[in-house]
Design a protein around this motif. Structure first.
Motif, PDB file in Angstrom:
ATOM      1  N   UNK A  31       0.760  -1.462   0.012  1.00 17.68           N
ATOM      2  CA  UNK A  31       0.113  -0.182   0.248  1.00 17.68           C
ATOM      3  C   UNK A  31       0.712   1.212   0.273  1.00 17.68           C
ATOM      4  N   UNK A  32       0.305   2.332  -0.694  1.00 13.26           N
ATOM      5  CA  UNK A  32       0.368   3.516  -0.754  1.00 13.26           C
ATOM      6  C   UNK A  32      -0.379   4.649  -0.285  1.00 13.26           C
ATOM      7  N   UNK A  33       0.293   5.770   0.162  1.00 15.73           N
ATOM      8  CA  UNK A  33      -0.400   6.976   0.849  1.00 15.73           C
ATOM      9  C   UNK A  33      -0.089   7.959  -0.536  1.00 15.73           C
ATOM     10  N   UNK A  34      -1.478   8.729  -0.918  1.00 16.79           N
ATOM     11  CA  UNK A  34      -1.230   9.618  -1.924  1.00 16.79           C
ATOM     12  C   UNK A  34      -2.015  10.604  -1.427  1.00 16.79           C
ATOM     13  N   UNK A  35      -2.188  11.564  -1.349  1.00 16.04           N
ATOM     14  CA  UNK A  35      -2.675  13.045  -1.264  1.00 16.04           C
ATOM     15  C   UNK A  35      -2.985  13.491  -2.033  1.00 16.04           C
ATOM     16  N   UNK A  36      -4.288  13.590  -2.265  1.00 11.97           N
ATOM     17  CA  UNK A  36      -5.057  14.265  -4.111  1.00 11.97           C
ATOM     18  C   UNK A  36      -4.827  14.997  -4.490  1.00 11.97           C
ATOM     19  N   UNK A  37      -5.153  16.110  -2.860  1.00 15.80           N
ATOM     20  CA  UNK A  37      -5.498  17.828  -2.871  1.00 15.80           C
ATOM     21  C   UNK A  37      -4.119  18.438  -3.373  1.00 15.80           C
ATOM     22  N   UNK A  38      -3.302  17.834  -2.974  1.00 12.81           N
ATOM     23  CA  UNK A  38      -1.926  18.937  -3.258  1.00 12.81           C
ATOM     24  C   UNK A  38      -0.791  17.688  -4.556  1.00 12.81           C
ATOM     25  N   UNK A  39      -0.604  18.716  -5.127  1.00 10.64           N
ATOM     26  CA  UNK A  39      -0.273  18.196  -6.779  1.00 10.64           C
ATOM     27  C   UNK A  39       1.129  17.305  -6.374  1.00 10.64           C
ATOM     28  N   UNK A  40       1.676  17.373  -5.541  1.00  3.93           N
ATOM     29  CA  UNK A  40       2.825  16.306  -4.735  1.00  3.93           C
ATOM     30  C   UNK A  40       2.548  15.751  -4.175  1.00  3.93           C
ATOM     31  N   UNK A  41       0.964  15.117  -4.096  1.00  3.34           N
ATOM     32  CA  UNK A  41       0.449  13.947  -3.228  1.00  3.34           C
ATOM     33  C   UNK A  41       1.148  13.703  -1.923  1.00  3.34           C
ATOM     34  N   UNK A  42       1.155  15.253  -0.964  1.00  2.00           N
ATOM     35  CA  UNK A  42       1.417  15.490   0.070  1.00  2.00           C
ATOM     36  C   UNK A  42       1.217  15.442   0.920  1.00  2.00           C
ATOM     37  N   UNK A  43       0.676  15.668   1.716  1.00  2.19           N
ATOM     38  CA  UNK A  43      -0.511  15.898   2.909  1.00  2.19           C
ATOM     39  C   UNK A  43      -0.080  17.347   3.521  1.00  2.19           C
ATOM     40  N   UNK A  44      -0.649  18.345   3.520  1.00  2.00           N
ATOM     41  CA  UNK A  44      -0.980  19.504   3.871  1.00  2.00           C
ATOM     42  C   UNK A  44      -1.406  20.810   4.743  1.00  2.00           C
ATOM     43  N   UNK A  45      -1.816  20.691   5.995  1.00  2.00           N
ATOM     44  CA  UNK A  45      -2.894  21.474   6.341  1.00  2.00           C
ATOM     45  C   UNK A  45      -3.202  22.137   5.953  1.00  2.00           C
ATOM     46  N   UNK A  46      -2.934  23.352   5.198  1.00  2.43           N
ATOM     47  CA  UNK A  46      -3.700  23.953   4.444  1.00  2.43           C
ATOM     48  C   UNK A  46      -3.891  23.472   2.714  1.00  2.43           C
ATOM     49  N   UNK A  47      -3.951  22.711   3.001  1.00  5.89           N
ATOM     50  CA  UNK A  47      -4.529  21.780   1.808  1.00  5.89           C
ATOM     51  C   UNK A  47      -5.338  20.816   1.898  1.00  5.89           C
ATOM     52  N   UNK A  48      -5.791  20.588   3.303  1.00  9.57           N
ATOM     53  CA  UNK A  48      -7.150  19.709   4.196  1.00  9.57           C
ATOM     54  C   UNK A  48      -7.755  21.492   4.600  1.00  9.57           C
ATOM     55  N   UNK A  49      -7.952  22.457   4.834  1.00  6.70           N
ATOM     56  CA  UNK A  49      -8.250  23.247   5.550  1.00  6.70           C
ATOM     57  C   UNK A  49      -8.610  23.887   4.108  1.00  6.70           C
ATOM     58  N   UNK A  50      -8.156  24.501   2.867  1.00 15.06           N
ATOM     59  CA  UNK A  50      -9.095  24.512   1.780  1.00 15.06           C
ATOM     60  C   UNK A  50     -10.227  23.547   1.846  1.00 15.06           C
ATOM     61  N   UNK A  51      -9.927  22.745   1.586  1.00 15.60           N
ATOM     62  CA  UNK A  51     -11.069  21.694   0.870  1.00 15.60           C
ATOM     63  C   UNK A  51     -12.235  22.373   2.226  1.00 15.60           C
TER      64      UNK A  51
END
Length: 54
Positions: A31-51
């Protein structure tokens, strides 16, 4: 076998789940984790907040 009858909203929820899972493909790869809300697929609090606020 279900313990409760799937009627009304329960049936709609079941069908929604089935439609979401129909295209899931399983593999033997790790398994691998990918955060689809950023271009580099790395989680950020900012991207989560905007979502959340959108």
């Amino acid at each position: 076998q279900f313990r409760r009858a799937l009627v009304g909203e329960r049936w709609a929820a079941w069908m929604h789940l089935v439609r979401r899972l129909i295209d899931v493909q399983l593999s033997d790869q790790p398994d691998s984790m990918q955060w689809k809300l950023t271009k580099n697929e790395v989680f950020t609090v900012k991207s989560f907040y905007i979502y959340l606020i959108n």
